[in-house]
Design a protein around this motif. Sequence first.
Motif, short mmCIF file in Angstrom:
data_model
loop_
_atom_site.label_atom_id
_atom_site.label_comp_id
_atom_site.label_asym_id
_atom_site.label_seq_id
_atom_site.Cartn_x
_atom_site.Cartn_y
_atom_site.Cartn_z
N ALA A 106 63.77 54.33 58.67
CA ALA A 106 63.29 53.65 59.87
C ALA A 106 63.43 54.55 61.09
O ALA A 106 64.30 55.42 61.14
N GLY A 107 62.56 54.33 62.08
CA GLY A 107 62.64 55.11 63.29
C GLY A 107 62.57 56.60 63.01
O GLY A 107 61.68 57.09 62.31
N ALA A 108 63.55 57.34 63.54
CA ALA A 108 63.59 58.78 63.33
C ALA A 108 63.74 59.14 61.86
O ALA A 108 63.35 60.23 61.44
N GLY A 109 64.31 58.23 61.06
CA GLY A 109 64.40 58.46 59.62
C GLY A 109 63.02 58.48 58.98
O GLY A 109 62.74 59.30 58.09
N MET A 110 62.13 57.60 59.45
CA MET A 110 60.76 57.60 58.95
C MET A 110 60.04 58.87 59.39
O MET A 110 59.34 59.50 58.58
N SER A 111 60.23 59.28 60.66
CA SER A 111 59.61 60.51 61.14
C SER A 111 60.05 61.70 60.29
O SER A 111 59.24 62.57 59.95
N THR A 112 61.34 61.76 59.95
CA THR A 112 61.86 62.86 59.17
C THR A 112 61.25 62.89 57.77
O THR A 112 60.83 63.94 57.28
N ALA A 113 61.20 61.74 57.12
CA ALA A 113 60.63 61.67 55.78
C ALA A 113 59.18 62.14 55.77
O ALA A 113 58.75 62.89 54.88
N LEU A 114 58.40 61.73 56.77
CA LEU A 114 56.99 62.07 56.81
C LEU A 114 56.76 63.55 57.06
O LEU A 114 55.66 64.06 56.83
N ALA A 115 57.78 64.27 57.54
CA ALA A 115 57.65 65.71 57.79
C ALA A 115 57.89 66.55 56.56
O ALA A 115 57.65 67.76 56.59
N ALA A 116 58.36 65.94 55.46
CA ALA A 116 58.66 66.69 54.25
C ALA A 116 57.38 67.05 53.49
O ALA A 116 56.34 66.42 53.66
N PRO A 132 59.05 49.94 68.42
CA PRO A 132 58.67 48.79 69.24
C PRO A 132 59.73 47.68 69.24
O PRO A 132 59.83 46.92 70.21
N GLY A 133 60.52 47.60 68.19
CA GLY A 133 61.55 46.56 68.10
C GLY A 133 62.61 46.68 69.17
O GLY A 133 63.28 45.69 69.50
N ILE A 134 62.79 47.89 69.73
CA ILE A 134 63.76 48.06 70.82
C ILE A 134 63.04 48.49 72.11
O ILE A 134 63.67 48.98 73.05
N GLY A 135 61.72 48.33 72.13
CA GLY A 135 60.97 48.63 73.34
C GLY A 135 60.72 50.10 73.58
O GLY A 135 60.47 50.52 74.72
N PHE A 136 60.78 50.92 72.52
CA PHE A 136 60.58 52.37 72.63
C PHE A 136 59.22 52.75 72.04
O PHE A 136 58.58 51.98 71.33
N SER A 137 58.79 53.98 72.32
CA SER A 137 57.65 54.60 71.64
C SER A 137 58.20 55.65 70.67
O SER A 137 59.35 56.05 70.78
N PRO A 138 57.39 56.09 69.70
CA PRO A 138 57.91 56.99 68.66
C PRO A 138 58.29 58.37 69.16
O PRO A 138 57.79 58.86 70.18
N ASP A 139 59.17 59.01 68.41
CA ASP A 139 59.43 60.44 68.55
C ASP A 139 59.43 61.05 67.16
O ASP A 139 59.10 60.39 66.18
N GLY A 140 59.78 62.32 67.08
CA GLY A 140 59.82 62.97 65.78
C GLY A 140 58.45 63.20 65.17
O GLY A 140 58.33 63.44 63.97
N GLY A 141 57.39 63.13 66.00
CA GLY A 141 56.05 63.39 65.49
C GLY A 141 55.41 62.24 64.74
O GLY A 141 54.34 62.41 64.16
N MET A 142 56.04 61.05 64.75
CA MET A 142 55.49 59.95 63.96
C MET A 142 54.06 59.59 64.38
O MET A 142 53.21 59.30 63.52
N SER A 143 53.78 59.60 65.68
CA SER A 143 52.44 59.24 66.13
C SER A 143 51.43 60.35 65.85
O SER A 143 50.22 60.15 66.01
N TRP A 144 51.91 61.52 65.40
CA TRP A 144 51.04 62.63 64.99
C TRP A 144 50.88 62.65 63.47
O TRP A 144 49.78 62.81 62.96
N SER A 145 51.98 62.50 62.74
CA SER A 145 51.94 62.64 61.29
C SER A 145 51.38 61.40 60.60
O SER A 145 50.63 61.51 59.62
N LEU A 146 51.74 60.21 61.08
CA LEU A 146 51.32 58.99 60.37
C LEU A 146 49.81 58.84 60.31
O LEU A 146 49.28 58.55 59.22
N PRO A 147 49.05 59.02 61.40
CA PRO A 147 47.59 58.89 61.27
C PRO A 147 46.98 59.93 60.34
O PRO A 147 45.96 59.68 59.71
N ARG A 148 47.62 61.10 60.21
CA ARG A 148 47.10 62.13 59.32
C ARG A 148 47.37 61.78 57.85
O ARG A 148 46.65 62.24 56.97
N LEU A 149 48.39 60.97 57.61
CA LEU A 149 48.71 60.57 56.24
C LEU A 149 47.97 59.32 55.80
O LEU A 149 47.51 59.22 54.66
#
Length: 255
Positions: A106-116, A132-149
């Motif tokens: 979850a969160g940065a953990g999801m970003s990390t997994a998607l970078a492998a 979004p659950g804590i009112g934040f936007s993504p980091d760790g490249g999630m908004s870059w990697s997820l649409p590509r996957l």
Amino acid sequence: MSDSSLILDDGVLHCAISVPGRAGSLDGPVLAEVAATLAGDTSGIGAVLLHGGGASFCTGGDVSAFGSATDPQQLVGDLATSFHRFLLALVATDVPVVAAVTGWAAGAGMSTALAADVIVGGPGTRFRPAYPGIGFSPDGGMSWSLPRLIGVARARDVLLTDTVVEGEQAHAWGMLTRLVPDDEVRSTALAVAVALAAGPRGSHAAIKALLRDSDGRTLGEHLPAEAASIAACAASADGREGVRAFLERRPPVFG
């Protein structure tokens, strides 16, 4: 390497990226050590294996620290910058990266997994953006990697609605590259990492470089890079061994 969270064994760099516990948060010192290690001499490393410090892969940042910060903007910004050094090191390294995604990512953990490069999980694997659950936007490249996957439309849906994506769906969408029984996730990921570490490291580095660069090239621009790369591999020790082994009908011995 003496730290129990970062161990080099038979060419595989084992990295426990989250603090011990059932669903631990990111272990900042380990991330910094991984980034420094991958930025240095990686000649002794044939693969990186990312796993959690407990039953889950990682549930992201330490939310309690966010809540107690006197200047949350400064704290979170600094943490994101440090986290991004780790993510960029994972993506930039010539060494294949394997993630054993047990339980929650979850969160940065999801970003990390998607970078492998190879992402192993099971039916019990759970991905959740969590930001979004804590009112934040993504980091760790999630908004870059997820649409590509998984495609732009699905990524919008998952990120905006904070959707939990379970293992089988994650595999169907491409967030997991391998789906195995839950009790075999870590052993399968380790087996993949060990096989990669014993393989042709120059070939792996060349493949990763070609994949990284392909996104910014046309096919006409990319083909000369492939030609130069395969020619260099053919002249390498591993390339010569691979061809000899093929002709002699035996398994190659790389490295």
